[in-house]
Design an enzyme around this catalytic site. Sequence first.
Site, PDB file in Angstrom:
ATOM      1  N   LYS A 186       0.827  -1.206   0.000  1.00 19.48           N
ATOM      2  CA  LYS A 186       0.000   0.000   0.000  1.00 19.48           C
ATOM      3  C   LYS A 186       0.861   1.257   0.000  1.00 19.48           C
ATOM      4  O   LYS A 186       0.362   2.367   0.080  1.00 19.48           O
ATOM      5  CB  LYS A 186      -0.924  -0.005   1.227  1.00 19.48           C
ATOM      6  CG  LYS A 186      -1.965  -1.133   1.205  1.00 19.48           C
ATOM      7  CD  LYS A 186      -2.893  -1.025   2.383  1.00 19.48           C
ATOM      8  CE  LYS A 186      -3.626  -2.309   2.666  1.00 19.48           C
ATOM      9  NZ  LYS A 186      -4.745  -2.575   1.773  1.00 19.48           N
ATOM     10  N   CYS A 196     -13.678  -5.584   3.371  1.00 28.88           N
ATOM     11  CA  CYS A 196     -13.176  -6.354   4.522  1.00 28.88           C
ATOM     12  C   CYS A 196     -13.485  -5.668   5.842  1.00 28.88           C
ATOM     13  O   CYS A 196     -12.683  -5.714   6.783  1.00 28.88           O
ATOM     14  CB  CYS A 196     -11.674  -6.610   4.426  1.00 28.88           C
ATOM     15  SG  CYS A 196     -11.269  -7.835   3.213  1.00 28.88           S
TER      16      CYS A 196
HETATM   17  C1  LIG Z   1      -6.770  -0.860   7.784  1.00 31.46           C
HETATM   18  C2  LIG Z   1      -6.253  -2.132   7.177  1.00 31.46           C
HETATM   19  N1  LIG Z   1      -5.782  -3.101   7.968  1.00 31.46           N
HETATM   20  C3  LIG Z   1      -5.296  -4.247   7.476  1.00 31.46           C
HETATM   21  C4  LIG Z   1      -5.263  -4.501   6.139  1.00 31.46           C
HETATM   22  C5  LIG Z   1      -4.734  -5.812   5.661  1.00 31.46           C
HETATM   23  O1  LIG Z   1      -3.622  -5.631   4.882  1.00 31.46           O
HETATM   24  P1  LIG Z   1      -2.983  -6.880   4.124  1.00 31.46           P
HETATM   25  O2  LIG Z   1      -4.076  -7.439   3.276  1.00 31.46           O
HETATM   26  O3  LIG Z   1      -1.876  -6.294   3.338  1.00 31.46           O
HETATM   27  O4  LIG Z   1      -2.531  -7.835   5.173  1.00 31.46           O
HETATM   28  C6  LIG Z   1      -5.745  -3.535   5.261  1.00 31.46           C
HETATM   29  C7  LIG Z   1      -5.736  -3.771   3.791  1.00 31.46           C
HETATM   30  O5  LIG Z   1      -6.679  -3.888   3.112  1.00 31.46           O
HETATM   31  C8  LIG Z   1      -6.257  -2.327   5.795  1.00 31.46           C
HETATM   32  O6  LIG Z   1      -6.728  -1.378   4.992  1.00 31.46           O
END
Ligand SMILES: Cc1ncc(COP(=O)(O)O)c(C=O)c1O
Lengths: 155, 427
Positions: free
Chosen positions: B242, B382
């Site tokens: 990100k 999510c």
């Molecule tokens: C606030 C937040 N936490 C956690 C995640 C999880 O990230 P990752 O999928 O890279 O583990 C995301 C990504 O979508 C997020 O936006």
Amino acid sequence: MAESGLMEDLYREIILDHYRQPRNHGTAIEPTCSADGANPLCGDQVRVDVALVDGVVEAISFSGQGCSISQASASMMTEYVKGRDTAAALQGDEAFQQMMLTGEAPDIDGFDDIAALAGVAKFPARVKCASLAWKTLAQALADGGGSVTTDDGSR
Amino acid sequence: MTSLADLPAVERLPYDIARIRRDFPILKREVSSGARLVYLDNAATSQRPVQVLAEITRFYRDHNANIHRGVHTLSVEATELYEQARAKVARFIGAADPREIIFTHNTTESINLVAHGWARKHLQPGDEVVISEIEHHSNIVPWQMLRDERGITLKYIPMLPDGTLDLDAARSIITDRTRLVSITAMSNALGTIVPLDVIVARARAVGALVLVDGAQSVPHMPVDVQTLGSLGVDFLAFSGHKMLAPFGIGILWGRLPVLESMDPFMGGGDMILTVSMERSTWADVPAKFEAGTPNVGDAIALGAAVDYLSALGMDAVRRHEREITDYALRRLADVPGVTIFGVPDAERRGGVISFELDGVHPHDIGQVLDTKGVAIRTGHHCAQPVMLALNVPATARASFYIYNTTDEVDALASGLEEVGRFFGVRK
Ligand SMILES: Cc1ncc(COP(=O)(O)O)c(C=O)c1O
């Protein structure tokens, strides 16, 4: 949206018509079998109620919420199934799933409106939306109820 | 191990949007409809600049070898580059010592590492973990699993209708039994920036540790672990993908004594000191938590990404995003039928705007916008508890980054006007 052929493949006028004025939507019937379908990924939900008399779909109704493709497909499905027997209904489901794979409209009676959804095959992300109502119908007919889901997890 | 003092200084560059955009060749491409890409899905993953892509190639072309276990030149170079990347990340977030930086795959793994290595070791049945209603699933599910396994209590700080957290409730939800507060710094679904000060102060007062999910904050604003939430925190989790780096590389930062008190997460090579047939002893931090061959190339590329962001300056990044967000909030509010969720001002939100368009399902919005080249995300992001609280099945979400322009916001807005006309939105 005339500049984009892709868009016209997906959102044919007849599809938008079914979306804006869904047929057999939320009608009060006395169902003999029902099923709930969900596509949690995009939030599509559909419930299909079927009244079977001597193996023939006397009445059918759907309710739920979702995108234009899922709702239009449900509306078209109910029109096709009404008055047909279980075998023909399941045949319709099979033909529909086939159409989602090939993008070719099958040559069966009563599929005129449904054929407009053939273009969905070009949009893999939307195939689940279009298929939901048919899967839910098959579930309702299969063992008189239950629920189906098409989710496969996501970001 | 590279020390912070050994790192070369990063030269600050002016914030020149045209130059920045030239570093991202993907922004010039067209999508299937023939329209030029307008990439507004940065909360899901950012694009990568040529500098980062070049670093990946350079590593594999010139230095590729496995790290830590060779005496030959390539292995020594690869190890140095890997450890230098660790130090760059440490400096980027104000860590006292590069050993506090653990390379993982992503935020999700970083949070799970704390759940396994720290919480499983230190928490007893009845101990409380406090999270919030606006968390990403990756900061909910690991704690639910631990609750079911260990009998800990999981509590939520509730969301208010405007997408902010109920801080009054937080004060009473965090109690003497609370051992960990695990909280996002910014909601990926709504953009809410969480006022960590209040939460960290309360956690400190009851002696609880604080884990901050920085997946949406570290890429977008200055973050210093020593002053985060004023008093500083204990863990910070974030993802490289990100923030201009490749997929598959993430970070867990933790305070050294806390990391040292933890059990390893996975067993295997590189994380041991000695292995006999009976037992093994653990290597020191951070190797204890990096079992097996790590993602060396992408860790090094993350170092390049951090250099890129440092040259822009995270204060300048935040300023740019606040301007774009402020413009977008006003521009979208003028589109007939659009309702924006969350706080109304760009001061208290990051570059994320979740919205709905009256009578049009988010999926259809995303599809029509794609024909205009505009890439947004639709769905539950999510964060299903947030969707439940808003009473919507899904939202459409536009999210911005360093390279987005007001012209691109205009493309989004006029695309939405067209979606409205197409589906017959009244109002
Ligand atoms: C606030 C937040 N936490 C956690 C995640 C999880 O990230 P990752 O999928 O890279 O583990 C995301 C990504 O979508 C997020 O936006």
